[in-house]
Design a protein around this motif. Sequence first.
Motif, short mmCIF file in Angstrom:
data_model
loop_
_atom_site.label_atom_id
_atom_site.label_comp_id
_atom_site.label_asym_id
_atom_site.label_seq_id
_atom_site.Cartn_x
_atom_site.Cartn_y
_atom_site.Cartn_z
N PHE A 29 -32.23 -15.02 4.24
CA PHE A 29 -30.91 -15.60 4.36
C PHE A 29 -30.56 -15.75 5.84
O PHE A 29 -31.19 -15.16 6.70
N GLN A 30 -29.56 -16.56 6.11
CA GLN A 30 -29.08 -16.75 7.47
C GLN A 30 -28.02 -15.69 7.75
O GLN A 30 -27.07 -15.55 6.99
N ASP A 31 -28.17 -14.96 8.86
CA ASP A 31 -27.18 -13.95 9.21
C ASP A 31 -26.01 -14.59 9.94
O ASP A 31 -25.93 -15.81 10.08
N GLY A 32 -25.07 -13.76 10.41
CA GLY A 32 -23.88 -14.24 11.08
C GLY A 32 -24.13 -14.97 12.37
O GLY A 32 -23.27 -15.69 12.88
N LYS A 33 -25.32 -14.78 12.95
CA LYS A 33 -25.69 -15.48 14.18
C LYS A 33 -26.59 -16.68 13.89
O LYS A 33 -27.25 -17.20 14.77
N ASP A 34 -26.63 -17.07 12.60
CA ASP A 34 -27.41 -18.21 12.13
C ASP A 34 -28.91 -18.05 12.36
O ASP A 34 -29.63 -19.01 12.60
N LYS A 35 -29.39 -16.79 12.29
CA LYS A 35 -30.82 -16.50 12.38
C LYS A 35 -31.32 -16.08 11.00
O LYS A 35 -30.62 -15.41 10.25
N GLU A 36 -32.55 -16.49 10.69
CA GLU A 36 -33.14 -16.06 9.42
C GLU A 36 -33.32 -14.55 9.42
O GLU A 36 -33.85 -13.98 10.37
N HIS A 37 -32.87 -13.92 8.35
CA HIS A 37 -32.93 -12.46 8.24
C HIS A 37 -33.81 -12.06 7.07
O HIS A 37 -33.78 -12.69 6.01
#
Length: 140
Positions: free
Chosen positions: A63-71
Motif C-alpha cells: 500500500f502507499q503510506d502517508g508519504k506516498d511510498k510503497e509500504h
Amino acid sequence: MNTIIHRVGTIYLPVENPELASNWYQEKLGAIENFRNEEKAILDFANQSFFLVKSQKGEKAAFQDGKDKEHFFLTFEVDGIEDLKKLHYVLMEKGVTVGDIEDRGHPGNNFVFFDMDGNKFDVWSELSPSFKEKYLISQD
C-alpha cells in the motif's frame, strides 16, 4: 488483555503464476509446497501458511503510506543481527532484490526484499519475546 484470536493462520499473496511463484519461494526462502493447482499454491514457511493466489498482472500486496511510498505489509523476524546479515547475503546471492540493512531508530535493524511478483517484505533482526518463550529460544 487476553484475546480470543491466537494467531494469523494464513496469508494470501497475489501472484501471476502460482507454479513459478511457488518454485521461487521454495528456492529462495526454503518454503515447502503442500498443494498447487492452476489457481493457487499453498506453502508453509516461517511458521505460517501462505497461499499464492493467481491474480491479475501487476497486483501486489502493498500500500502507499502517508508519504506516498510503497509500504510492505509483512515483517519476517530473524534471531539477531548476525542472522539478519546472513539472510541478507543469502538472498542477494540467490538474485533476490533486497534493500540495504537499515537502522530505523528502534531496536534491531531491518531490510526489505521483493518476490518475483513485486510483493514487498520486511525483515527485522528481533524475534518477539512471546515467540522466543513459546518456542524455547534462549533470550541472551
